[in-house]
Motif scaffolding. Structure first.
Motif, PDB file in Angstrom:
ATOM      1  N   VAL A 167      52.512  29.675 -40.211  1.00 25.10           N
ATOM      2  CA  VAL A 167      53.078  28.781 -41.454  1.00 25.10           C
ATOM      3  C   VAL A 167      53.137  27.518 -41.494  1.00 25.10           C
ATOM      4  O   VAL A 167      52.717  26.430 -40.726  1.00 25.10           O
ATOM      5  CB  VAL A 167      54.975  29.556 -41.473  1.00 25.10           C
ATOM      6  CG1 VAL A 167      54.926  31.007 -41.314  1.00 25.10           C
ATOM      7  CG2 VAL A 167      55.335  28.211 -40.134  1.00 25.10           C
ATOM      8  N   ASN A 168      53.257  26.683 -42.600  1.00 29.41           N
ATOM      9  CA  ASN A 168      53.260  25.834 -43.700  1.00 29.41           C
ATOM     10  C   ASN A 168      51.849  25.222 -43.243  1.00 29.41           C
ATOM     11  O   ASN A 168      51.386  23.833 -43.425  1.00 29.41           O
ATOM     12  CB  ASN A 168      53.518  25.281 -42.090  1.00 29.41           C
ATOM     13  CG  ASN A 168      55.199  24.736 -42.717  1.00 29.41           C
ATOM     14  OD1 ASN A 168      55.875  24.759 -43.764  1.00 29.41           O
ATOM     15  ND2 ASN A 168      56.579  24.853 -42.333  1.00 29.41           N
TER      16      ASN A 168
ATOM     17  N   GLY B 260      56.140  32.119 -44.359  1.00 35.94           N
ATOM     18  CA  GLY B 260      54.222  33.324 -43.850  1.00 35.94           C
ATOM     19  C   GLY B 260      52.682  32.196 -43.930  1.00 35.94           C
ATOM     20  O   GLY B 260      52.851  30.832 -44.213  1.00 35.94           O
ATOM     21  N   VAL B 261      51.876  32.952 -44.143  1.00 38.06           N
ATOM     22  CA  VAL B 261      51.102  32.326 -43.765  1.00 38.06           C
ATOM     23  C   VAL B 261      49.310  33.222 -45.421  1.00 38.06           C
ATOM     24  O   VAL B 261      49.904  34.498 -45.073  1.00 38.06           O
ATOM     25  CB  VAL B 261      50.170  32.958 -43.009  1.00 38.06           C
ATOM     26  CG1 VAL B 261      50.584  32.362 -41.706  1.00 38.06           C
ATOM     27  CG2 VAL B 261      49.840  33.768 -42.227  1.00 38.06           C
TER      28      VAL B 261
ATOM     29  N   TYR C 274      50.134  37.068 -48.731  1.00 41.43           N
ATOM     30  CA  TYR C 274      50.432  37.243 -48.165  1.00 41.43           C
ATOM     31  C   TYR C 274      51.721  37.697 -46.933  1.00 41.43           C
ATOM     32  O   TYR C 274      52.166  38.348 -46.857  1.00 41.43           O
ATOM     33  CB  TYR C 274      51.329  36.457 -48.983  1.00 41.43           C
ATOM     34  CG  TYR C 274      53.023  35.815 -48.600  1.00 41.43           C
ATOM     35  CD1 TYR C 274      53.113  34.004 -48.098  1.00 41.43           C
ATOM     36  CD2 TYR C 274      54.118  36.293 -48.795  1.00 41.43           C
ATOM     37  CE1 TYR C 274      53.821  33.573 -47.401  1.00 41.43           C
ATOM     38  CE2 TYR C 274      55.006  35.219 -47.903  1.00 41.43           C
ATOM     39  CZ  TYR C 274      54.427  34.437 -47.497  1.00 41.43           C
ATOM     40  OH  TYR C 274      56.207  34.046 -47.006  1.00 41.43           O
ATOM     41  N   VAL C 275      51.320  36.966 -45.910  1.00 42.02           N
ATOM     42  CA  VAL C 275      51.493  37.339 -43.992  1.00 42.02           C
ATOM     43  C   VAL C 275      52.328  37.304 -43.527  1.00 42.02           C
ATOM     44  O   VAL C 275      53.015  35.847 -44.112  1.00 42.02           O
ATOM     45  CB  VAL C 275      50.418  37.993 -43.264  1.00 42.02           C
ATOM     46  CG1 VAL C 275      50.529  39.334 -42.329  1.00 42.02           C
ATOM     47  CG2 VAL C 275      49.146  38.545 -44.298  1.00 42.02           C
ATOM     48  N   TYR C 276      53.232  38.031 -42.956  1.00 42.33           N
ATOM     49  CA  TYR C 276      54.715  37.229 -43.130  1.00 42.33           C
ATOM     50  C   TYR C 276      55.416  37.922 -41.640  1.00 42.33           C
ATOM     51  O   TYR C 276      55.117  39.394 -41.662  1.00 42.33           O
ATOM     52  CB  TYR C 276      55.970  36.743 -43.695  1.00 42.33           C
ATOM     53  CG  TYR C 276      56.128  38.093 -44.247  1.00 42.33           C
ATOM     54  CD1 TYR C 276      57.097  38.805 -44.346  1.00 42.33           C
ATOM     55  CD2 TYR C 276      56.150  37.497 -45.525  1.00 42.33           C
ATOM     56  CE1 TYR C 276      57.404  39.998 -44.785  1.00 42.33           C
ATOM     57  CE2 TYR C 276      55.955  38.695 -46.644  1.00 42.33           C
ATOM     58  CZ  TYR C 276      56.695  39.866 -46.317  1.00 42.33           C
ATOM     59  OH  TYR C 276      57.664  40.818 -46.983  1.00 42.33           O
TER      60      TYR C 276
ATOM     61  N   ALA D  75      58.460  34.486 -37.922  1.00 37.95           N
ATOM     62  CA  ALA D  75      57.856  33.922 -36.870  1.00 37.95           C
ATOM     63  C   ALA D  75      56.773  32.727 -37.422  1.00 37.95           C
ATOM     64  O   ALA D  75      56.817  32.885 -38.920  1.00 37.95           O
ATOM     65  CB  ALA D  75      57.007  35.089 -36.675  1.00 37.95           C
ATOM     66  N   GLU D  76      56.352  31.716 -37.064  1.00 38.30           N
ATOM     67  CA  GLU D  76      55.580  30.608 -36.244  1.00 38.30           C
ATOM     68  C   GLU D  76      53.842  31.201 -36.899  1.00 38.30           C
ATOM     69  O   GLU D  76      53.548  30.373 -37.707  1.00 38.30           O
ATOM     70  CB  GLU D  76      55.906  29.764 -35.554  1.00 38.30           C
ATOM     71  CG  GLU D  76      55.053  28.371 -34.848  1.00 38.30           C
ATOM     72  CD  GLU D  76      54.874  27.703 -35.674  1.00 38.30           C
ATOM     73  OE1 GLU D  76      54.187  26.601 -35.621  1.00 38.30           O
ATOM     74  OE2 GLU D  76      56.513  26.992 -36.587  1.00 38.30           O
TER      75      GLU D  76
END
Length: 206
Positions: A92-93, A106-107, A184-186, A194-195
């Protein structure tokens, strides 16, 4: 000096290129990309976590379709960044996009192998692509949100996609096509994100 041709990775390169080519948004991309080498990313931790994610979701009653492995793509300008993601995973980030959800929770990862950046490709550009295995899980279609109050991960879902993501009109600007073709997955448990979502597993780097 001489250049030693290694036989073995070429079959991996073929696999990679066929994955990439079957994932183009624009059919003209077929002629526009040259891939020079492929590296198989075998990270046992990520593979076992992907499997664990699938097992947990299967136990939670997800359908086979929701658990199916698909491919998604990341673009990096330099090899170091690409290698880092292969070693530490997609965290993330790491995104400058925020239209489908809060980048801190999320990523983002691209659905199409030729739509990996908000700007059009230019002749002679080079970069590094990481192909990831992705289990989308339960997907929620969301409207793009361009405000600073970001869309939060949706409880009971694992992935957001844009409303128009499945049929991107031909005249769409490159930037729009890029944001509309993102996943966008989280992974959220007990209210905290989750990191590194387990459902994305770096697979091949080129």
């Amino acid at each position: 000096g001489f250049h030693l041709e290694l036989e073995e990775p070429s079959s991996l390169l073929q696999t990679a290129v066929s994955v990439l080519q079957s994932s183009y948004l624009d059919s003209t991309s077929q002629d526009g990309f040259l891939y020079s080498q492929a590296i198989l990313v075998e990270n046992a931790v990520f593979l076992s976590e992907l499997k664990a994610f699938a097992q947990a979701k299967e136990a939670a009653g997800y359908s086979q379709e929701e658990l199916e492995e698909t491919f998604a793509f990341l673009l990096f300008d330099n090899e170091e960044e690409a290698k880092e993601v292969c070693q530490t995973g997609l965290r993330v980030n790491s995104s400058s996009i925020s239209s489908l959800g809060d980048p801190a929770k999320g990523v983002y990862i691209s659905k199409y192998a030729d739509c990996l950046q908000p700007r059009p490709w230019y002749h002679g550009k080079s970069g590094y692509i990481v192909i990831c295995k992705l289990i989308k899980g339960k997907v929620k279609v969301v409207s793009e949100n361009h405000t600073t109050s970001y869309t939060c991960p949706s409880p009971g879902y694992d992935c957001h996609v844009a409303v128009s993501g499945n049929n991107i009109p031909v005249h769409t600007s490159h930037c729009q096509a890029f944001s509309q073709s993102q996943y966008y997955v989280y992974e959220v448990s007990d209210g905290s994100a989750a990191e590194r979502p387990r459902q994305i597993c770096p697979y091949i780097a080129l």
